[in-house]
Scaffold this active site. Sequence first.
Site, PDB file in Angstrom:
ATOM      1  N   TYR A  84       0.955  -1.004  -0.351  1.00  0.00           N
ATOM      2  CA  TYR A  84      -0.289  -0.739   0.152  1.00  0.00           C
ATOM      3  C   TYR A  84       0.788   1.248   0.335  1.00  0.00           C
ATOM      4  O   TYR A  84       2.132   1.197  -0.183  1.00  0.00           O
ATOM      5  CB  TYR A  84      -1.038  -0.076   0.880  1.00  0.00           C
ATOM      6  N   CYS A  85      -0.127   2.137  -0.285  1.00  0.00           N
ATOM      7  CA  CYS A  85       0.953   3.604  -0.170  1.00  0.00           C
ATOM      8  C   CYS A  85      -0.246   4.361  -0.386  1.00  0.00           C
ATOM      9  O   CYS A  85      -1.360   4.183   0.333  1.00  0.00           O
ATOM     10  CB  CYS A  85       1.893   4.549  -1.629  1.00  0.00           C
ATOM     11  N   THR A  86       0.132   6.095  -0.263  1.00  0.00           N
ATOM     12  CA  THR A  86      -0.564   7.369  -0.355  1.00  0.00           C
ATOM     13  C   THR A  86      -1.600   7.178  -0.802  1.00  0.00           C
ATOM     14  O   THR A  86      -3.216   6.682  -0.173  1.00  0.00           O
ATOM     15  CB  THR A  86       0.162   8.292  -0.627  1.00  0.00           C
TER      16      THR A  86
END
Length: 306
Positions: A176-178
């Site tokens: 996951y990321c922003t």
Amino acid sequence: MSRFLIAALYKFTPLDAGPALRARIQSVCEENAVAGTLLLAREGINGTIAGPEPGVRTVLAMLQTLPGCAGLEHKESWAGEQPFLRLKVRLKREIVTMGVPDTDPTRIVGTYVEPEDWNDLITAPDVVTIDTRNDYEVRIGQFAGAIDPQTTSFREFPDWFRRFRETRPNARIAMYCTGGIRCEKASAFVKAQGIDAVYHLRGGILKYLETVDEADSLWRGECFVFDRRVAVKHGLETGTHMLCHGCREPLGPQDMTSPLYVEGVSCPYCHDARSEEQRASYAERHRQETLAERRGERHVGRKAAE
């Protein structure tokens, strides 16, 4: 109070990213009082923009007319003031820089996981959850149990992962990321390494915080964003962090109680790395910014999170 619509967006798609396209997008943004950053490359478009709602929607509608961008998705949030000081439309080699040639999310990519299904995935015993963001972002918030690669740049992720995979060769990988772009590109890289069970969070942390009820959430802390809000929390409300003017590190309420924190000058992360001359310079800059704000002006030397 005026409300500004913030739209975070990206799309991996073959794009004729040249000066003509840059000028066209720049013109439409300026005509509609929209600020922020948009990056254009042969692999697609990425960025966050903000402005009056009608203006932002006009820009989004124009972007959706670009080849391959008819299904361009975005995440929306709101702010009481313009979170960007200026507009930047830039031509780049990559819309998110990994530095690994031929990593192409339009050709190979992991399995998208919707926010409402994310909790079940990352709590499965055979799943390893990896945060693909940089160390300063992870420090203020992450999913419970996620691995922090402790990278200072996305360019470091491929080498880190090559080492890491030897420790968990049979694990399913969830990333996951922003907003979804880094983990999508990371999933393309990981799949190219011969790993089949690769998943990534659709819409990133921002979509999760917007979609999943806080009572059911596995997110801990706040999410760093690249604008003057600094961080957001559940419901995409503005968080409690601010940036140190000396080193640009995000600071939480506890950091600001430290004796090493001096507003506009230094913080616990940079105090010992700054000379007395530097701290004096920062203090003068902060004084000038404060005076300018009292006059309702923008100090020309001011820096902002963009």
